[in-house]
Design an enzyme around this catalytic site. Structure first.
Site, short mmCIF file in Angstrom:
data_model
loop_
_atom_site.label_atom_id
_atom_site.label_comp_id
_atom_site.label_asym_id
_atom_site.label_seq_id
_atom_site.Cartn_x
_atom_site.Cartn_y
_atom_site.Cartn_z
N CYS A 61 70.36 -88.53 49.59
CA CYS A 61 71.55 -88.26 50.39
C CYS A 61 72.40 -87.23 49.66
O CYS A 61 72.42 -87.17 48.43
CB CYS A 61 72.41 -89.47 50.67
SG CYS A 61 71.58 -90.77 51.56
N ARG A 87 68.28 -82.96 50.03
CA ARG A 87 68.41 -84.31 49.48
C ARG A 87 68.16 -85.39 50.53
O ARG A 87 68.12 -86.59 50.21
CB ARG A 87 69.81 -84.51 48.89
CG ARG A 87 70.15 -83.55 47.78
CD ARG A 87 71.57 -83.76 47.33
NE ARG A 87 71.72 -85.05 46.70
CZ ARG A 87 71.51 -85.28 45.41
NH1 ARG A 87 71.16 -84.29 44.61
NH2 ARG A 87 71.67 -86.48 44.92
N TRP A 143 69.30 -89.63 53.74
CA TRP A 143 67.91 -90.04 53.60
C TRP A 143 67.94 -91.57 53.67
O TRP A 143 68.44 -92.22 52.76
CB TRP A 143 67.35 -89.57 52.27
CG TRP A 143 65.89 -89.86 52.10
CD1 TRP A 143 64.85 -89.11 52.57
CD2 TRP A 143 65.30 -90.98 51.43
NE1 TRP A 143 63.67 -89.70 52.22
CE2 TRP A 143 63.91 -90.85 51.53
CE3 TRP A 143 65.83 -92.08 50.75
CZ2 TRP A 143 63.03 -91.77 50.97
CZ3 TRP A 143 64.95 -93.00 50.20
CH2 TRP A 143 63.56 -92.84 50.31
N ASN A 166 76.23 -91.87 48.46
CA ASN A 166 74.88 -91.58 47.98
C ASN A 166 74.53 -92.65 46.95
O ASN A 166 75.29 -92.86 46.01
CB ASN A 166 74.85 -90.19 47.33
CG ASN A 166 73.56 -89.94 46.55
OD1 ASN A 166 72.51 -90.46 46.91
ND2 ASN A 166 73.64 -89.15 45.50
N GLY A 167 73.41 -93.32 47.13
CA GLY A 167 73.01 -94.37 46.18
C GLY A 167 72.69 -95.65 46.93
O GLY A 167 72.45 -95.64 48.13
N GLU A 212 47.67 -82.71 41.81
CA GLU A 212 48.82 -81.97 42.30
C GLU A 212 48.50 -81.26 43.62
O GLU A 212 49.30 -81.28 44.56
CB GLU A 212 49.29 -80.99 41.22
CG GLU A 212 50.45 -80.11 41.60
CD GLU A 212 51.69 -80.85 42.11
OE1 GLU A 212 51.77 -82.07 41.97
OE2 GLU A 212 52.57 -80.18 42.68
N LYS A 251 50.43 -82.04 47.12
CA LYS A 251 51.10 -80.97 47.87
C LYS A 251 50.63 -80.97 49.31
O LYS A 251 51.41 -80.87 50.24
CB LYS A 251 50.75 -79.66 47.19
CG LYS A 251 51.79 -78.65 46.99
CD LYS A 251 52.86 -78.83 45.98
CE LYS A 251 53.53 -80.16 45.85
NZ LYS A 251 54.37 -80.29 44.71
N GLU A 269 51.88 -84.09 51.28
CA GLU A 269 53.33 -84.06 51.39
C GLU A 269 53.81 -83.20 52.56
O GLU A 269 54.69 -83.62 53.31
CB GLU A 269 53.85 -83.46 50.06
CG GLU A 269 55.31 -83.58 49.83
CD GLU A 269 55.68 -83.01 48.46
OE1 GLU A 269 54.82 -82.46 47.75
OE2 GLU A 269 56.86 -83.12 48.11
N HIS A 284 31.48 -93.48 42.02
CA HIS A 284 31.78 -94.88 41.71
C HIS A 284 32.50 -95.57 42.86
O HIS A 284 33.17 -96.57 42.66
CB HIS A 284 32.60 -94.97 40.42
CG HIS A 284 31.83 -94.50 39.22
ND1 HIS A 284 30.77 -95.20 38.70
CD2 HIS A 284 31.92 -93.37 38.48
CE1 HIS A 284 30.25 -94.53 37.67
NE2 HIS A 284 30.94 -93.41 37.52
N LYS A 299 64.32 -84.29 48.27
CA LYS A 299 63.95 -83.64 47.02
C LYS A 299 64.33 -84.46 45.79
O LYS A 299 63.60 -84.54 44.83
CB LYS A 299 64.61 -82.27 46.93
CG LYS A 299 64.15 -81.51 45.71
CD LYS A 299 63.90 -80.08 45.99
CE LYS A 299 63.22 -79.39 44.84
NZ LYS A 299 61.78 -79.60 44.80
C1 F6R Z 1 56.52 -83.33 45.06
C2 F6R Z 1 57.77 -83.55 44.36
C3 F6R Z 1 58.04 -84.90 43.78
C4 F6R Z 1 58.86 -84.78 42.50
C5 F6R Z 1 59.27 -86.18 41.99
C6 F6R Z 1 60.03 -86.10 40.68
O1 F6R Z 1 56.39 -82.00 45.47
O2 F6R Z 1 58.58 -82.67 44.26
O3 F6R Z 1 56.87 -85.62 43.58
O4 F6R Z 1 58.12 -84.12 41.53
O5 F6R Z 1 60.07 -86.79 42.96
O6 F6R Z 1 61.16 -85.30 40.82
P1 F6R Z 1 61.88 -84.68 39.58
O7 F6R Z 1 60.99 -83.66 38.97
O8 F6R Z 1 63.14 -84.08 40.14
O9 F6R Z 1 62.16 -85.79 38.62
#
Ligand code: F6R
Length: 594
Positions: free
Chosen positions: A2, A27, A72, A96-97, A467, A471, A474, A490, A589
């Protein structure tokens, strides 16, 4: 998660809050809303949906006090009722929280006759503040009492009907910053919000209350005592606009990588001098992070061990914090976080510090919680990342961990040899890899037509597979799994059908034949095999159209060329599917909840 923003003072408060909310949408973006005082009451505009669909940019509100929120969802689905701001009696708030004890507070308030319109913890917090305000007739006293009763993490902005020119704020753990300017003050979740130049700002600490009043700010603690607070120097110089020529922030951020990596590898060692003392006598390194940042740790760890001569272990912060493991005194701990605000990563850092261990933070956002609380911070300096899917921050994290390894290496010859190649090659190599668009497009078009996909690799390439797969799922919502290539047989091989796409990554020559055999096994079951590798490492079994050829530059530059290609495959697949690549569903994010 948020985002919250408030504006108090002269100027166009509504427009500033509107623009701030647009910048904070990364956010959380399932609902949005604003509130302002008017004629002894509040005007609240809120609904589910994006900021631009809930609010009218050209609206004129005539008030110099506005609070806003982009959500969020944690408690209750995205809906008009659950969107913030919430109001109870004379109090209106954004949050927020998470108020963890909201259920018991709600029960207590219900017994006292309060009724609730939403399922949120925020409305409960608002009711509690309102109850104490009605009793004590003093905003600071009411906030101080309520704050002491809340458990969890929160940043709240509050307006009271009787004080229409003020914004009150409370903070415990969730991020909150206050930026003063000429005749007005902005309060916000991060420094991307102010659209004016500034050279200092306030950081309310956990357990503090702030009062913004026409350009002035005062601070109190949770016992209601007035406290002195100094502004810290600093500004934000990020480019917050999608540049012409790019379809999204994510695309722009992917293409910024050649420059970001070049800068990291070519900068002087000065930045790393400060870690010298911490690594004296270190016998193991523990890297702790979540999501993509965890994958950065995994990607760097093998190379880190090889160059530094020190074993490196990777831990998921969300698991580590609930374990009982405390690295011994000779271990060094590194937490990695783009935002520096990830709740689990912060908790892991605090757990280590509480147990007397030192923690180095590898962080992208200056002044974030990890930056402030780590014993020492190394900034990745990749510039602000707005797309929810992390790209340039990931590669910057890997690069920075490599530089730490070079710096602390016990074999004085190794670093120079690797570093000079990286400095010479990384920028052009990553740029050239990204230009390989015809083949990348081919992979993306197959991925976008399938509901399942697999990524495989060995060692560093397994980390890259993790990764690449993250990606893809996501931002496309396609199911995907990453496997250490040798693990396929396996169990997971049973999922390979006619046409199931499997992408192999080969950046390390030493394992290429083994990964090639695994691809043969996939093909024997009808799978559609792709490979990202240099021409000389490309397994013969991969069809010409399914080869994504990396520039012929040695490992570890290949780590960066391969990861850029993986990001572009995800991006192009998502675009083909018509997804909102910068704001994928259900995500945000900055993951500030556990
Ligand atoms: C995926 C992504 C998340 C962050 C994770 C940690 O693309 O961005 O998996 O990597 O939420 O976030 P940070 O790096 O801000 O601690």
């Amino acid at each position: 998660m948020c985002g919250i923003v408030g504006y108090s003072g002269k100027g166009d408060a509504y427009l500033s809050v509107y623009k701030g909310l647009c910048r904070l949408e990364y956010r959380g973006y399932d609902s949005a809303g604003i509130a302002y005082p008017e004629k002894g009451d509040f005007v609240i505009i809120k609904d589910k949906g994006r900021v631009s669909s809930v609010l009218d940019r050209d609206f004129k509100c005539g008030s110099g006090t506005v609070i806003g929120h982009t959500r969020w969802a944690t408690h209750g689905t995205p809906s008009a009722e659950n969107a913030h701001p919430h109001r109870v009696g004379s109090v209106c708030i954004v949050h927020n929280g998470i108020i963890e004890n909201y259920a018991s507070l709600r029960e207590m308030l219900t017994e006292k006759g309060y009724t609730f319109l939403s399922q949120t913890d925020t409305e409960v917090a608002c009711a509690l503040i309102s109850m104490y305000y009605d009793l004590l007739h003093d905003p600071i006293k009411a906030l101080a009492v309520a704050a002491r009763l809340f458990t969890g993490s929160f940043a709240l902005c509050i307006i009271f009907k009787e004080y229409p020119e003020r914004i009150y704020a409370l903070r415990k753990e969730s991020p909150l910053l206050i930026v003063p300017s000429d005749g007005f003050t902005v309060i916000c979740s991060d420094l991307t919000v102010p659209d004016f130049d500034f050279d200092s700002y306030y950081i309310p600490e956990s357990g503090e209350i702030a009062v913004l009043d026409n350009g002035k700010t005062e601070f109190y603690d949770f016992s209601g005592k007035n406290i002195e607070k100094m502004a810290v120097s600093g500004s934000f110089k990020g480019d917050v606009h999608v540049s012409a020529g790019y379809g999204s922030y994510m695309e722009k951020e992917i293409y910024q990588q050649p420059q970001v990596l070049y800068k990291l590898f070519s900068e002087s060692e000065e930045k790393y001098e400060k870690i010298k003392k911490l690594f004296y006598n270190v016998n193991a390194v523990h890297m702790i992070a979540c999501g993509t940042a965890y994958h950065a740790a995994l990607t760097a760890s093998g190379f880190f061990e090889r160059v530094s001569g020190i074993p490196a272990y990777c831990h998921l912060a969300s698991e580590f914090r609930y374990g009982e493991f405390i690295p011994d005194d000779n271990g060094m701990n590194i937490v990695i976080s783009q935002s520096g605000e990830t709740a689990d990563t912060i908790a892991a850092m605090r757990y280590l510090q509480k147990n007397g261990r030192k923690v180095i933070g590898v962080v992208n956002v200056p002044s974030s919680t990890v930056d402030r609380e780590a014993d020492l911070t190394l900034l990745t300096e990749a510039g602000p990342e707005f797309a929810v899917a992390s790209t340039k921050a990931f590669t910057a994290q890997v690069a920075l961990l490599m530089r730490v390894a070079f710096f602390i290496s016990r074999d004085s010859k190794k670093p120079g040899q690797y570093l000079s190649t990286l400095v010479k090659t990384v920028k052009d190599a990553v740029f050239n890899a990204l230009e390989n668009s015809e083949y990348i497009y081919n992979v993306a078009s197959v991925m976008s037509r399938n509901s399942d996909s697999f990524y495989i690799g060995r060692r560093t390439d397994y980390a890259l597979a993790c990764e690449g797969s993250l990606k893809l799922k996501e931002i496309t919502y396609i199911h995907s799994e990453a496997l250490a290539a040798g693990e396929l047989k396996h169990g997971t091989l049973s999922l390979i059908n006619d046409g199931t796409p499997v992408i192999a990554i080969i950046t390390e020559e030493t394992v290429k034949d083994k990964t090639a055999s695994n691809l043969e096994e996939v093909m024997a079951r009808g799978g559609e095999v792709f490979c990202i590798a240099r021409e000389k490492d490309m397994p013969d079994c991969v069809k010409p159209g399914n080869r994504v050829i990396l520039p012929d530059i040695p490992f570890p530059t290949t780590v960066f060329t391969a990861s850029a290609v993986l990001q572009l495959i995800a991006l192009k697949s998502a675009v083909l599917l018509g997804r909102d690549v910068d704001k994928p569903r259900n995500l945000a994010k900055s993951v500030t909840v556990e």
